[in-house]
Design a protein around this motif. Structure first.
Motif, PDB file in Angstrom:
ATOM      1  N   ILE A  36       0.866  -1.183   0.000  1.00 42.40           N
ATOM      2  CA  ILE A  36       0.000   0.000   0.000  1.00 42.40           C
ATOM      3  C   ILE A  36       0.908   1.240   0.000  1.00 42.40           C
ATOM      4  O   ILE A  36       2.020   1.188   0.522  1.00 42.40           O
ATOM      5  CB  ILE A  36      -0.822   0.021   1.329  1.00 42.40           C
ATOM      6  N   ALA A  37       0.418   2.353  -0.531  1.00 45.09           N
ATOM      7  CA  ALA A  37       1.118   3.648  -0.422  1.00 45.09           C
ATOM      8  C   ALA A  37       2.510   3.639  -1.039  1.00 45.09           C
ATOM      9  O   ALA A  37       3.442   4.219  -0.497  1.00 45.09           O
ATOM     10  CB  ALA A  37       1.208   4.080   1.049  1.00 45.09           C
ATOM     11  N   GLU A  38       2.668   2.965  -2.160  1.00 43.60           N
ATOM     12  CA  GLU A  38       3.978   2.946  -2.827  1.00 43.60           C
ATOM     13  C   GLU A  38       4.102   4.050  -3.884  1.00 43.60           C
ATOM     14  O   GLU A  38       5.169   4.287  -4.408  1.00 43.60           O
ATOM     15  CB  GLU A  38       4.200   1.591  -3.516  1.00 43.60           C
ATOM     16  N   GLY A  39       2.995   4.711  -4.223  1.00 45.22           N
ATOM     17  CA  GLY A  39       3.036   5.694  -5.304  1.00 45.22           C
ATOM     18  C   GLY A  39       3.252   7.109  -4.793  1.00 45.22           C
ATOM     19  O   GLY A  39       4.090   7.348  -3.907  1.00 45.22           O
ATOM     20  N   VAL A  40       2.474   8.052  -5.324  1.00 45.85           N
ATOM     21  CA  VAL A  40       2.617   9.461  -4.942  1.00 45.85           C
ATOM     22  C   VAL A  40       2.493   9.621  -3.423  1.00 45.85           C
ATOM     23  O   VAL A  40       3.152  10.460  -2.804  1.00 45.85           O
ATOM     24  CB  VAL A  40       1.515  10.304  -5.633  1.00 45.85           C
ATOM     25  N   THR A  41       1.665   8.765  -2.843  1.00 45.68           N
ATOM     26  CA  THR A  41       1.350   8.866  -1.423  1.00 45.68           C
ATOM     27  C   THR A  41       2.567   8.700  -0.522  1.00 45.68           C
ATOM     28  O   THR A  41       2.571   9.172   0.612  1.00 45.68           O
ATOM     29  CB  THR A  41       0.267   7.810  -1.086  1.00 45.68           C
ATOM     30  N   LYS A  42       3.608   8.026  -1.002  1.00 43.10           N
ATOM     31  CA  LYS A  42       4.711   7.755  -0.074  1.00 43.10           C
ATOM     32  C   LYS A  42       5.667   8.939   0.073  1.00 43.10           C
ATOM     33  O   LYS A  42       6.427   8.983   1.054  1.00 43.10           O
ATOM     34  CB  LYS A  42       5.424   6.474  -0.474  1.00 43.10           C
ATOM     35  N   ALA A  43       5.661   9.883  -0.835  1.00 42.23           N
ATOM     36  CA  ALA A  43       6.652  10.966  -0.759  1.00 42.23           C
ATOM     37  C   ALA A  43       5.980  12.314  -0.996  1.00 42.23           C
ATOM     38  O   ALA A  43       5.816  12.744  -2.129  1.00 42.23           O
ATOM     39  CB  ALA A  43       7.748  10.732  -1.795  1.00 42.23           C
ATOM     40  N   ASN A  44       5.574  12.951   0.078  1.00 46.37           N
ATOM     41  CA  ASN A  44       4.996  14.298  -0.016  1.00 46.37           C
ATOM     42  C   ASN A  44       5.236  15.033   1.294  1.00 46.37           C
ATOM     43  O   ASN A  44       5.961  14.544   2.148  1.00 46.37           O
ATOM     44  CB  ASN A  44       3.503  14.227  -0.393  1.00 46.37           C
ATOM     45  N   SER A  45       4.615  16.201   1.448  1.00 45.74           N
ATOM     46  CA  SER A  45       4.936  17.019   2.634  1.00 45.74           C
ATOM     47  C   SER A  45       4.192  16.565   3.891  1.00 45.74           C
ATOM     48  O   SER A  45       4.545  16.985   4.992  1.00 45.74           O
ATOM     49  CB  SER A  45       4.580  18.489   2.377  1.00 45.74           C
ATOM     50  N   GLY A  46       3.151  15.785   3.732  1.00 44.47           N
ATOM     51  CA  GLY A  46       2.409  15.310   4.907  1.00 44.47           C
ATOM     52  C   GLY A  46       1.654  16.412   5.635  1.00 44.47           C
ATOM     53  O   GLY A  46       1.386  16.313   6.832  1.00 44.47           O
ATOM     54  N   ILE A  47       1.277  17.446   4.881  1.00 45.89           N
ATOM     55  CA  ILE A  47       0.532  18.542   5.512  1.00 45.89           C
ATOM     56  C   ILE A  47      -0.971  18.324   5.307  1.00 45.89           C
ATOM     57  O   ILE A  47      -1.416  18.061   4.189  1.00 45.89           O
ATOM     58  CB  ILE A  47       0.909  19.910   4.888  1.00 45.89           C
ATOM     59  N   VAL A  48      -1.718  18.453   6.374  1.00 45.66           N
ATOM     60  CA  VAL A  48      -3.176  18.489   6.256  1.00 45.66           C
ATOM     61  C   VAL A  48      -3.513  19.974   6.109  1.00 45.66           C
ATOM     62  O   VAL A  48      -3.588  20.721   7.084  1.00 45.66           O
ATOM     63  CB  VAL A  48      -3.840  17.839   7.488  1.00 45.66           C
ATOM     64  N   HIS A  49      -3.619  20.376   4.847  1.00 45.68           N
ATOM     65  CA  HIS A  49      -3.714  21.806   4.554  1.00 45.68           C
ATOM     66  C   HIS A  49      -5.001  22.424   5.095  1.00 45.68           C
ATOM     67  O   HIS A  49      -6.060  21.773   5.089  1.00 45.68           O
ATOM     68  CB  HIS A  49      -3.659  22.042   3.044  1.00 45.68           C
ATOM     69  N   ALA A  50      -4.902  23.687   5.509  1.00 49.32           N
ATOM     70  CA  ALA A  50      -6.101  24.428   5.936  1.00 49.32           C
ATOM     71  C   ALA A  50      -6.986  24.710   4.722  1.00 49.32           C
ATOM     72  O   ALA A  50      -8.202  24.630   4.800  1.00 49.32           O
ATOM     73  CB  ALA A  50      -5.701  25.727   6.619  1.00 49.32           C
ATOM     74  N   GLY A  51      -6.369  25.055   3.581  1.00 49.78           N
ATOM     75  CA  GLY A  51      -7.128  25.200   2.335  1.00 49.78           C
ATOM     76  C   GLY A  51      -7.472  26.627   1.932  1.00 49.78           C
ATOM     77  O   GLY A  51      -8.227  26.834   0.981  1.00 49.78           O
ATOM     78  N   TYR A  52      -6.881  27.626   2.598  1.00 51.76           N
ATOM     79  CA  TYR A  52      -7.201  29.044   2.324  1.00 51.76           C
ATOM     80  C   TYR A  52      -6.878  29.476   0.898  1.00 51.76           C
ATOM     81  O   TYR A  52      -7.438  30.427   0.394  1.00 51.76           O
ATOM     82  CB  TYR A  52      -6.435  29.957   3.312  1.00 51.76           C
ATOM     83  N   ASN A  53      -5.949  28.751   0.236  1.00 52.58           N
ATOM     84  CA  ASN A  53      -5.503  29.194  -1.087  1.00 52.58           C
ATOM     85  C   ASN A  53      -6.255  28.538  -2.237  1.00 52.58           C
ATOM     86  O   ASN A  53      -6.007  28.864  -3.401  1.00 52.58           O
ATOM     87  CB  ASN A  53      -4.012  28.927  -1.262  1.00 52.58           C
ATOM     88  N   GLU A  54      -7.162  27.605  -1.940  1.00 53.39           N
ATOM     89  CA  GLU A  54      -7.860  26.932  -3.049  1.00 53.39           C
ATOM     90  C   GLU A  54      -8.950  27.833  -3.622  1.00 53.39           C
ATOM     91  O   GLU A  54      -9.548  28.629  -2.907  1.00 53.39           O
ATOM     92  CB  GLU A  54      -8.461  25.604  -2.566  1.00 53.39           C
ATOM     93  N   LYS A  55      -9.205  27.660  -4.919  1.00 52.79           N
ATOM     94  CA  LYS A  55     -10.170  28.550  -5.607  1.00 52.79           C
ATOM     95  C   LYS A  55     -11.601  28.214  -5.201  1.00 52.79           C
ATOM     96  O   LYS A  55     -11.976  27.034  -5.128  1.00 52.79           O
ATOM     97  CB  LYS A  55     -10.048  28.381  -7.122  1.00 52.79           C
ATOM     98  N   ILE A  56     -12.376  29.262  -4.984  1.00 53.34           N
ATOM     99  CA  ILE A  56     -13.792  29.080  -4.656  1.00 53.34           C
ATOM    100  C   ILE A  56     -14.484  28.417  -5.854  1.00 53.34           C
ATOM    101  O   ILE A  56     -14.200  28.758  -7.007  1.00 53.34           O
ATOM    102  CB  ILE A  56     -14.427  30.442  -4.313  1.00 53.34           C
ATOM    103  N   GLY A  57     -15.361  27.468  -5.569  1.00 57.15           N
ATOM    104  CA  GLY A  57     -16.102  26.799  -6.643  1.00 57.15           C
ATOM    105  C   GLY A  57     -15.402  25.569  -7.193  1.00 57.15           C
ATOM    106  O   GLY A  57     -15.937  24.914  -8.082  1.00 57.15           O
ATOM    107  N   THR A  58     -14.213  25.256  -6.682  1.00 57.54           N
ATOM    108  CA  THR A  58     -13.507  24.072  -7.187  1.00 57.54           C
ATOM    109  C   THR A  58     -13.719  22.890  -6.244  1.00 57.54           C
ATOM    110  O   THR A  58     -14.075  23.066  -5.073  1.00 57.54           O
ATOM    111  CB  THR A  58     -11.984  24.334  -7.283  1.00 57.54           C
ATOM    112  N   LEU A  59     -13.452  21.694  -6.783  1.00 57.69           N
ATOM    113  CA  LEU A  59     -13.480  20.497  -5.928  1.00 57.69           C
ATOM    114  C   LEU A  59     -12.409  20.603  -4.851  1.00 57.69           C
ATOM    115  O   LEU A  59     -12.616  20.229  -3.702  1.00 57.69           O
ATOM    116  CB  LEU A  59     -13.221  19.249  -6.782  1.00 57.69           C
ATOM    117  N   LYS A  60     -11.250  21.130  -5.240  1.00 49.63           N
ATOM    118  CA  LYS A  60     -10.167  21.267  -4.253  1.00 49.63           C
ATOM    119  C   LYS A  60     -10.609  22.128  -3.075  1.00 49.63           C
ATOM    120  O   LYS A  60     -10.345  21.804  -1.914  1.00 49.63           O
ATOM    121  CB  LYS A  60      -8.913  21.872  -4.905  1.00 49.63           C
ATOM    122  N   GLY A  61     -11.271  23.248  -3.384  1.00 52.39           N
ATOM    123  CA  GLY A  61     -11.713  24.164  -2.325  1.00 52.39           C
ATOM    124  C   GLY A  61     -12.701  23.488  -1.385  1.00 52.39           C
ATOM    125  O   GLY A  61     -12.600  23.600  -0.161  1.00 52.39           O
TER     126      GLY A  61
END
Ligand SMILES: Cc1cc2nc3c(=O)[nH]c(=O)nc-3n(C[C@H](O)[C@H](O)[C@H](O)COP(=O)(O)OP(=O)(O)OC[C@H]3O[C@@H](n4cnc5c(N)ncnc54)[C@H](O)[C@@H]3O)c2cc1C
Length: 475
Positions: A36-61
């Protein structure tokens, strides 16, 4: 025939598997790698982002805020480490301060709580090692830190305990649309029939989509390099320090990890077709220099490793939808940052997409709790003695940097979806993640794997492919 077939056991596929295991469904997860978790998931910053910078109206936001909200209860239920340490987005000019006000407003419109603008004095009072020329900061209290693989393994284990069938070393090489269902072909010649296919294949999400849909997609890899420092350096900042985000990237950050190390990175390098994970002198220098724009020191002698991750970028927002020309084929792809934060909310979103496709009857036997591997070193002296009395393997220290015992390693191997490689043990227990990076414990860990799985020592792999820990001729 399986009801739902998920391709990819990263954080997204594993979160979806767990969410769907709450219902009376036959669920199969195919993963090409051995863990499990051998792909993108294994190497990133590990931040649970607050999300203030995501665009309004997007799935990311939307999914960033919803996902962030879910972490307190999820980490308790699944017993993985999570800390809301808070983040500071640092401003170093009047222009930056204007941008920080805009980010705060954007975040508040997205429904994010706990955002405030700090002046220079308050910023430096919170973190004394921030660069003296700072002008102020956006303080995001809901930002947190997590171990991406610990979280993903927890999600997958819990899904497996609730009946989801994980098939590792199972690479999908073709998908055939048959009348009303899909026939999914594996590299080993096996075929699996599925009513619904969910494509959560990360960097290879385009290839899986293109096996089925005429709407051809292309993943663009965006590499990010990191420097990881030891736990002494982890004390340089308690909060995650960000620079003011640029158009397509949050920029290089400096953070304590949830295990107490210091992490600096990532930069952003657009790749051509080849997903090259190598770390480079230029990358390390760029990350180090940009980190030093935020914090007074990044002690070179305390760097224990460098690594890179690759963001699977398709377009500015996530793609989470049924392919227009392929009924019951759901793409969950282009999940670049903040995909780790969003994963629990993505899973609920995908479950809702299935509502009119298949009956979702709650499984009354679903158990949403999972117990993680005992962290022996975090016990009191008396507790340690009690544990050793029960099982002497906890009295034998294998990783002397991270203080991991044989008992923890044996548990990591023998639990559901247990470790099959030295890196599998590493990601479950932290054995070999310390200062010596496995110089002292690689062979002892491999020896335990060999004994527990009853395989010859020279067949034990460090990680996925042909990475035998030792090489010697068999008699
Ligand atoms: C540098 C960097 C920093 C990031 N920082 C953060 C952060 O701080 N916070 C945050 O929220 N997000 C962050 N992210 C984003 C986050 O890491 C990803 O969104 C998330 O890990 C994506 O998970 P996934 O499950 O979609 O992909 P993956 O983890 O790649 O999972 C896909 C799986 O599919 C498997 N697969 C592929 N092809 C096949 C096939 N043919 N057959 C079977 N299996 C297959 C792969 O082996 C893989 O295991 C970062 C990403 C990067 C690269």
């Amino acid at each position: 025939m399986t009801d739902v077939l998920i391709i990819g056991a990263g954080v997204v596929g594993s979160a979806i598997a767990r969410e769907l295991s709450k219902y009376e469904l036959d669920i199969t997860i195919l993963e090409k790698d051995s863990d499990i978790a051998e792909g993108v998931t294994k190497a990133n910053s590990g931040i649970v982002h607050a999300g203030y910078n995501e665009k309004i109206g997007t799935l990311k936001g939307k999914l960033n805020r919803e996902g962030n909200d879910m972490f307190d209860s999820l980490s308790k239920d699944l017993d993985f480490k999570f800390e809301r340490n808070g983040a500071l987005v640092l401003g170093f000019s009047e222009g930056d301060m204007v941008t920080l006000e805009e980010l705060k407003k954007n975040g508040e419109e997205l429904g994010i709580k706990g955002l405030s603008i700090l002046d220079k004095e308050d910023t430096l009072n919170l973190e004394k090692n921030i660069k003296e020329n700072v002008k102020g900061a956006l303080y995001a209290k809901t930002s947190g830190i997590v171990s991406p693989y610990e979280m993903t393994i927890a999600l997958a284990e819990n899904a497996a305990l609730n009946g989801a069938r994980f098939k590792l070393n199972s690479e999908v090489t073709g998908i055939e649309k048959v009348d009303g269902f899909y026939r999914v072909k594996l590299k080993n010649g096996e075929e699996i029939e599925a009513q619904i296919v969910i494509n959560a294949a990360g960097l290879y999400g385009d290839k899986i989509n293109n096996m089925v849909s005429k709407n051809v997609l292309k993943v663009k890899g965006v590499k990010g390099e990191y420097l990881l420092l030891d736990k002494v350096s982890g004390k340089l900042t308690n909060k995650t320090l960000f620079t003011v985000p640029k158009k397509d990237t949050k920029g290089v950050l400096v953070t304590k990890t949830v295990e107490g190390n210091l992490l600096v990175g990532p930069n952003a390098e657009e790749l051509d077709d080849v997903f090259d994970f190598s770390v480079t002198e230029e990358g390390s220098t760029e990350v180090n220099d940009k980190g030093l724009d935020l914090i007074n020191e990044i002690p070179e002698k305390r760097i224990i490793t460098a690594f890179s991750g690759i963001r699977p970028h398709i377009k500015s927002d996530f793609i989470i939808e049924e392919a227009k020309d392929s009924k019951n084929f759901i793409n969950v792809i282009g999940i670049d940052s903040p995909g780790l934060t969003c994963a629990p909310a993505i899973a609920v979103y995908v479950k809702d997409l299935l509502k009119d496709k298949i009956e979702l009857k709650e499984d009354t036997s679903f158990n949403g709790k999972r117990k993680g591997i005992l962290r022996f070193n975090e016990l009191s002296f008396d507790e340690k003695n009690e544990v050793i009395k029960e099982n002497r393997a906890y009295g034998k220290l294998i990783c002397k940097c991270e203080l991991i015992t044989e008992g923890e390693i044996v548990d990591a191997i023998n639990r559901p979806l247990g470790a099959r490689t030295v890196d599998g043990v590493k990601r479950r227990t932290r054995a070999s993640m310390g200062g010596c990076q496995g110089v002292g414990c690689l062979i002892p860990i491999a020896t335990i794997i060999s004994r527990e799985l009853d395989i010859p020592l020279n067949k034990v792999m460090k990680n996925n492919k042909n990475s035998n820990v030792i090489g010697f001729k068999e008699d």
